[in-house]
Enzyme design. Sequence first.
Site, PDB file in Angstrom:
ATOM      1  N   GLU A 169     -27.421  11.418 -23.419  1.00  0.00           N
ATOM      2  CA  GLU A 169     -28.033  12.603 -22.816  1.00  0.00           C
ATOM      3  C   GLU A 169     -27.237  13.783 -23.351  1.00  0.00           C
ATOM      4  OE1 GLU A 169     -28.977  15.690 -21.325  1.00  0.00           O
ATOM      5  OE2 GLU A 169     -27.613  15.168 -19.692  1.00  0.00           O
ATOM      6  N   LYS A 221     -14.913   6.984 -18.030  1.00  0.00           N
ATOM      7  CA  LYS A 221     -14.011   7.981 -18.594  1.00  0.00           C
ATOM      8  C   LYS A 221     -14.605   9.358 -18.320  1.00  0.00           C
ATOM      9  CE  LYS A 221     -13.787  10.305 -22.284  1.00  0.00           C
ATOM     10  NZ  LYS A 221     -13.264  11.605 -21.729  1.00  0.00           N
ATOM     11  N   CYS A 256     -27.321  21.904 -19.586  1.00  0.00           N
ATOM     12  CA  CYS A 256     -28.043  21.579 -20.814  1.00  0.00           C
ATOM     13  C   CYS A 256     -29.532  21.855 -20.697  1.00  0.00           C
ATOM     14  CB  CYS A 256     -27.801  20.116 -21.204  1.00  0.00           C
ATOM     15  SG  CYS A 256     -28.106  18.948 -19.879  1.00  0.00           S
ATOM     16  N   GLU A 264     -26.870  25.975 -29.122  1.00  0.00           N
ATOM     17  CA  GLU A 264     -26.657  25.905 -27.686  1.00  0.00           C
ATOM     18  C   GLU A 264     -25.383  26.680 -27.361  1.00  0.00           C
ATOM     19  OE1 GLU A 264     -26.859  22.534 -24.212  1.00  0.00           O
ATOM     20  OE2 GLU A 264     -25.655  22.075 -25.984  1.00  0.00           O
TER      21      GLU A 264
END
Length: 481
Positions: A249, A174, A282, A382
């Site tokens: 992750e 997906k 990231c 973040e």
Amino acid sequence: MADYRKFYIDGAWVEPAQASDLEVIDPSNEEPFAVISLGAQADTDRAVAAAKAAFPAWSATPPAERLAHVERILEIYKARSNDIGDAITSEMGAPTSMAREDQAGSGSFHIETFLDEFRKFEFIRPLGDHAPTSMVAWEPIGVVGLITPWNWPMNQVTLKVIPALLAGNTVVLKPSEIAPISSMVFAEVIHEAGLPKGVFNLVNGDGAGVGTQLSTHPDVDMISFTGSTRAGIAITKAAADTVKKVALELGGKGANIIFADADDKAVKRGARHCFYNSGQSCNAPTRMLVERSVYEAAIETAREVAEKTAVASAHDEGAHIGPVVSKQQWDKIQGLIQTGIDEGARLVAGGPGLPEGVNRGYFVRPTVFADVTPDMTIARQEIFGPVLSIMPFDTEEEALAIANDTIYGLTNYVQTQDGKRRNRLARALKSGMVETNGVGRGRGSAFGGVKASGRAREGGVWGIEEFMDSKQISGWDAEAE
């Protein structure tokens, strides 16, 4: 407008069970350029059933045959690489050259690396000389659900699909509904490569729909997810009732510790890395910690880098950054930039609003804040945009404490000519990866973090083992083999 209202299930392109269309927006111009369908439960069930039916034969296929299939995937992937890169340009805003060379190029790099590692992979290994009849067998897990993000589409697709297939699993992918078109091209690559029916399946959908359906499905044995920490927590909870393996992750808030003896390109390198891919990585070094004696000079260098970083349409040639992926992301970044100003950080470059001369597209001004303190929102959240936070430190101990004062633990960076200090900090920093003095990770090394960055290991032999279970066997008869 390109029509991708279909799924790849059981070796064929199929119509969705029910109509639920979503336009895919080009972030450079805010215009739709493609349309996809969002999967329903029936679509997910059909894909999982195909993968489950294909698993016994695929898992029993000799490794050499699985290797040959992936070698064929690599050949076709390279031939379609520009098509994949162009899709990434339109769906998430990576500039054309960067999308073709780095974004699409990361896919072929990972496939090649996995092939190298798989050629020497030992499926049955002796435990050790002390136990000559004890063996460790590595076996596929089963049906694997793969949920990938929009910021590095092919990087993450290949880091998951390829090792899962090599290991003998069957998969349901997906991709992000925000940037799904490159994955549709990847499915075309898989189809042309001639994998057996049901080994690879793709169903588009959002997290609340297909993502949750895969996470809770009793016939899915593992979920591998890359994305936000918030979503990773939700997936872990959703998967708990079926006790499936979950590999995550997630996000990061990397610290880049720059000492006074760092090389003269350290600050420029760190700022460019922060702005690369419009800050949508990231592992970006978004917190720059600078020894006080060179602090003001570092701020000036970072300001120059920000002001010289061109921002333009992803469809333009040249070395520039493109837009961020969506209006939702743009709004979030703008809000955090304003929060940085409101909380007292010194705005050195950039700031809120669109870049000069731009009136459409989700473009963000490369932004530098100085005098950031560890308790500020921009130092803790973040941002996922081209926003750099700079803060001073006086001692190594203080720098280490600031760097580790975060829920995240993906990548940290150290810049110093003192080898002992470099090594010492590399061991003391709480993260899955540490890069020093601009030296990148070696080919075949694992990508992954600790703490709220998740604990998956992707890439190299670790990436293959991530998609396998180890079985302990005693009383092994070596002569019978």
